[in-house]
Design a protein around this motif. Structure first.
Motif, mmCIF file in Angstrom:
data_model
loop_
_atom_site.group_PDB
_atom_site.id
_atom_site.type_symbol
_atom_site.label_atom_id
_atom_site.label_comp_id
_atom_site.label_asym_id
_atom_site.label_seq_id
_atom_site.Cartn_x
_atom_site.Cartn_y
_atom_site.Cartn_z
ATOM 1 N N PHE A 36 29.706 75.043 16.661
ATOM 2 C CA PHE A 36 29.074 76.278 16.195
ATOM 3 C C PHE A 36 27.556 76.118 16.137
ATOM 4 C CE2 PHE A 36 28.044 79.474 12.916
ATOM 5 C CZ PHE A 36 28.714 80.574 13.432
ATOM 6 N N THR A 37 27.076 74.983 15.657
ATOM 7 C CA THR A 37 25.628 74.762 15.555
ATOM 8 C C THR A 37 24.992 74.538 16.934
ATOM 9 O OG1 THR A 37 26.059 72.452 15.008
ATOM 10 C CG2 THR A 37 25.604 73.937 13.177
ATOM 11 N N GLU A 38 25.709 73.903 17.843
ATOM 12 C CA GLU A 38 25.199 73.773 19.211
ATOM 13 C C GLU A 38 25.090 75.152 19.863
ATOM 14 O OE1 GLU A 38 26.837 69.332 20.417
ATOM 15 O OE2 GLU A 38 28.195 71.051 20.576
ATOM 16 N N ILE A 55 10.192 73.063 20.011
ATOM 17 C CA ILE A 55 11.136 72.693 18.951
ATOM 18 C C ILE A 55 10.689 73.278 17.618
ATOM 19 C CG2 ILE A 55 12.036 70.790 17.556
ATOM 20 C CD1 ILE A 55 12.397 69.167 20.038
ATOM 21 N N ARG A 56 9.414 73.193 17.314
ATOM 22 C CA ARG A 56 8.953 73.688 16.015
ATOM 23 C C ARG A 56 9.095 75.200 15.881
ATOM 24 N NH1 ARG A 56 2.420 72.961 16.081
ATOM 25 N NH2 ARG A 56 1.975 74.893 17.170
ATOM 26 N N ASP A 57 9.131 75.926 16.985
ATOM 27 C CA ASP A 57 9.354 77.374 16.938
ATOM 28 C C ASP A 57 10.845 77.709 16.887
ATOM 29 O OD1 ASP A 57 6.603 77.809 17.070
ATOM 30 O OD2 ASP A 57 6.621 77.876 19.270
ATOM 31 N N LEU A 58 11.663 76.804 17.382
ATOM 32 C CA LEU A 58 13.110 76.993 17.377
ATOM 33 C C LEU A 58 13.705 76.750 15.985
ATOM 34 C CD1 LEU A 58 15.797 77.367 18.968
ATOM 35 C CD2 LEU A 58 15.681 74.927 19.517
ATOM 36 N N ILE A 59 13.197 75.766 15.295
ATOM 37 C CA ILE A 59 13.769 75.327 14.008
ATOM 38 C C ILE A 59 13.945 76.469 12.996
ATOM 39 C CG2 ILE A 59 13.288 73.918 11.960
ATOM 40 C CD1 ILE A 59 12.337 71.728 13.935
ATOM 41 N N PRO A 60 12.962 77.358 12.795
ATOM 42 C CA PRO A 60 13.155 78.411 11.784
ATOM 43 C C PRO A 60 14.303 79.381 12.099
ATOM 44 C CG PRO A 60 10.830 78.228 12.397
ATOM 45 C CD PRO A 60 11.607 77.370 13.333
ATOM 46 N N HIS A 61 14.735 79.415 13.344
ATOM 47 C CA HIS A 61 15.810 80.325 13.748
ATOM 48 C C HIS A 61 17.197 79.722 13.572
ATOM 49 C CE1 HIS A 61 13.072 83.259 15.526
ATOM 50 N NE2 HIS A 61 12.385 82.224 15.971
ATOM 51 N N LEU A 62 17.262 78.435 13.282
ATOM 52 C CA LEU A 62 18.546 77.729 13.266
ATOM 53 C C LEU A 62 19.095 77.551 11.858
ATOM 54 C CD1 LEU A 62 17.724 75.008 15.929
ATOM 55 C CD2 LEU A 62 18.877 77.202 16.275
ATOM 56 N N LEU A 64 20.168 74.731 10.660
ATOM 57 C CA LEU A 64 20.096 73.304 10.340
ATOM 58 C C LEU A 64 18.707 72.899 9.874
ATOM 59 C CD1 LEU A 64 21.852 71.941 13.533
ATOM 60 C CD2 LEU A 64 22.827 72.044 11.257
ATOM 61 N N SER A 65 18.617 71.730 9.252
ATOM 62 C CA SER A 65 17.328 71.176 8.860
ATOM 63 C C SER A 65 16.670 70.509 10.074
ATOM 64 C CB SER A 65 17.510 70.151 7.747
ATOM 65 O OG SER A 65 18.254 69.053 8.225
ATOM 66 N N GLN A 66 15.378 70.258 9.982
ATOM 67 C CA GLN A 66 14.632 69.703 11.113
ATOM 68 C C GLN A 66 15.202 68.385 11.652
ATOM 69 O OE1 GLN A 66 10.419 69.482 10.604
ATOM 70 N NE2 GLN A 66 10.112 68.429 12.540
ATOM 71 N N ARG A 71 18.338 65.640 16.411
ATOM 72 C CA ARG A 71 19.524 64.910 16.887
ATOM 73 C C ARG A 71 20.426 65.819 17.712
ATOM 74 N NH1 ARG A 71 19.066 62.905 11.619
ATOM 75 N NH2 ARG A 71 20.714 64.283 10.877
ATOM 76 N N LEU A 72 20.589 67.064 17.282
ATOM 77 C CA LEU A 72 21.427 68.016 17.995
ATOM 78 C C LEU A 72 20.865 68.285 19.393
ATOM 79 C CD1 LEU A 72 23.772 70.056 18.018
ATOM 80 C CD2 LEU A 72 22.234 71.673 16.920
#
Length: 142
Positions: A36-38, A55-62, A64-66, A71-72
């Motif tokens: 589901f997270t992938e 990556i830093r722009d993707l993180i707020p949309h996910l 999961l934590s940074q 790792r994902l």
């Protein structure tokens, strides 16, 4: 009821609804090819311009934590579903790009996953309520 109490009640209702829906959709996730997270990473990349994001722009949309995101993304890259590329504008940055194989997997899973979302969310609210929910949630995110 005070405004504070109304805000707390609204938060509790929103939070518990989100957890309930997320648990159901996770349990009904239609494939073992990706988690589901992938899927969440592939979904966000599929909506980005050129299917790529820093990556830093993707993180707020996910969801999961940074550290978990890094790792994902490494696992997705090892499976050749995404590419990790140097950011030409920032030597410290990394771009994550959705590979054609990752996009095809995303599309295949998205069709089935959308059916589960429609059953869990779409059948419980009217079209007007769905539009209002979308509007209200967007306002909370802004």
């Amino acid at each position: 009821m005070t405004e504070k109490a109304l805000a707390v009640d609204a938060w509790e209702a929103l939070f518990r609804a989100q957890v309930s829906v997320l648990r159901t959709l996770s349990a009904e996730f239609p494939t073992s090819e990706i988690s589901f997270t992938e899927y969440d990473v592939l979904f966000n990349l599929s909506r980005a311009p050129e299917r790529r994001m820093r990556i830093r722009d993707l993180i707020p949309h996910l969801l999961l934590s940074q550290p978990s995101v890094s790792r994902l993304i490494d696992r997705l890259a090892a499976r050749q579903l995404v590419d990790k590329l140097p950011d030409a504008t920032d030597a410290r940055g990394t771009i994550v790009a959705l590979r054609p194989e990752g996009y095809e997997l995303f599309k295949r899973v998205a069709v089935i996953h959308a059916d589960a979302i429609a059953r869990r969310v779409g059948t419980r609210l009217t079209p007007d309520e769905l539009a209002e929910l979308t509007n209200l949630c967007q306002r909370l995110r802004d």
